[in-house]
Design a protein around this motif. Sequence first.
Motif, PDB file in Angstrom:
ATOM      1  N   THR A 100       0.842  -1.176   0.000  1.00 39.59           N
ATOM      2  CA  THR A 100       0.000   0.000   0.000  1.00 39.59           C
ATOM      3  C   THR A 100       0.885   1.236   0.000  1.00 39.59           C
ATOM      4  N   ILE A 151      -4.698  -0.673  -2.085  1.00 41.46           N
ATOM      5  CA  ILE A 151      -3.764  -1.787  -2.202  1.00 41.46           C
ATOM      6  C   ILE A 151      -3.370  -1.952  -3.666  1.00 41.46           C
ATOM      7  N   LYS A 161       1.109  -3.800   3.871  1.00 41.84           N
ATOM      8  CA  LYS A 161      -0.017  -3.269   4.634  1.00 41.84           C
ATOM      9  C   LYS A 161      -0.034  -3.883   6.030  1.00 41.84           C
ATOM     10  N   ARG A 203      -4.126   4.057   1.681  1.00 43.09           N
ATOM     11  CA  ARG A 203      -4.536   2.679   1.955  1.00 43.09           C
ATOM     12  C   ARG A 203      -5.078   1.890   0.772  1.00 43.09           C
TER      13      ARG A 203
END
Length: 429
Positions: free
Chosen positions: A3, A373, A427, A371
Amino acid sequence: CLTCVGKILADIISTVEFNHTGELLATGDKGGRVVIFQREQESKNQVHRRGEYNVYSTFQSHEPEFDYLKSLEIEEKINKIRWLPQQNAAYFLLSTNDKTVKLWKVSERDKRPEGYNLKDEEGRLRDPATITTLRVPVLRPMDLMVEATPRRVFANAHTYHINSISVNSDYETYMSADDLRINLWNFEITNQSFNIVDIKPTNMEELTEVITAAEFHPHHCNTFVYSSSKGTIRLCDMRASALCDRHTKFFEEPEDPSNRSFFSEIISSISDVKFSHSGRYIMTRDYLTVKVWDLNMENRPIETYQVHDYLRSKLCSLYENDCIFDKFECVWNGSDSVIMTGSYNNFFRMFDRNTKRDVTLEASRENSKPRAILKPRKVCVGGKRRKDEISVDSLDFSKKILHTAWHPSENIIAVAATNNLYIFQDKVN
Ligand SMILES: *[C@@H]1O[C@H](CO)[C@@H](O)[C@H](O)[C@H]1NC(C)=O
Ligand SMILES: *[C@@H]1O[C@H](CO)[C@@H](O)[C@H](O)[C@H]1NC(C)=O
Ligand SMILES: *[C@@H]1O[C@H](CO)[C@@H](O)[C@H](O)[C@H]1NC(C)=O
Ligand SMILES: *[C@@H]1O[C@H](CO)[C@@H](O)[C@H](O)[C@H]1NC(C)=O
């Protein structure tokens, strides 16, 4: 799962390099600037912010120059940056353009001396007639300031363009490589270097090969490798002789005659060479592949990864638009188990050496949303195109990822996409 934890707009980035613990990240750009980023310290209430890199220091490392003897302009573009291990409170790094290597000291200051006798607070000299008492200067706290000062300038030793610099594991010497020669320097001595490789033929018409990259072994200070435009790698031992014109090992893969074409030699040119952290393997990048070589096996690589084999049928147009001469770099992750290298269309590739899985990822504005991905991308060759696939013909060849860096101990990567620097990290749940 990667991320995005940072995206920085800059001038066209020409090199990216983490320091040895990964807390600092330096970039060099076309305008001769060096920008250093520092990783945010972990704080209890801001766990999600961990990993963000903020600007720590920016300075002009190189200026454009003119070589009057040869009537040549010397670009300020930073070709490479290499960190030295930290030995005191200051940080040291080497930066180079085509001709000159500089050693920079980057240090913090949070105190300022006050109460000079001969100067006033602005630094102007005071009239001695007005000085009647003697003061003792004191240090007063002030806002933190980061200063970069050039400590050494290593100039006038390269006739051709410097493509690599590499710090030796003795930390006292480093080497600089250009198209035909490699020089060895002591950090303390700027007016003299030792020529350790010279492949310049007496008659330049006989020139068939140039040096494309060079690096010291991570642990053996006498050993280094250099790669060539003919797709070969030479390992040299400085203990054998002062001038390492005769290599100790010579790595080359015999060409598959069925694949021979007009472009064979161009695409076999090695654009980057990197020792694994362990020192056991070397990795090379050529136009279409990444290869891993075992130091104990010279006749072929132990692993070959196709970066973008779909371009094999496009070599003619890639030659016409000069893309075929692009110099892609390659990096290892901290445990040498994963390899990363760049491609076109802002795509970059990762190859897992153990599972043999590979992935294509994209460094794009869309992927840099907080955030988000990174989704694997797929390029389709002919036939029917599935929904989220991209066809070879719509790849953007002006968007190329040449420079990337991998944090030495964590899954954090820095990817330079023209004038954007993306930082991606694994992440955290
Ligand atoms: C890398 O930079 C950090 C500063 O944030 C420093 O603490 C660390 O010592 C540096 N590592 C090395 C090996 O130089
Ligand atoms: C380099 O500089 C040092 C100190 O100024 C001097 O002693 C030495 O002779 C110089 N070497 C060369 C090769 O010019
Ligand atoms: C020859 O070309 C094919 C694809 O056309 C490729 O898969 C193969 O790896 C090539 N061989 C070598 C030795 O490069
Ligand atoms: C290298 O990559 C593998 C696979 O993603 C990972 O398990 C490992 O922790 C990485 N090593 C380092 C030191 O980042």
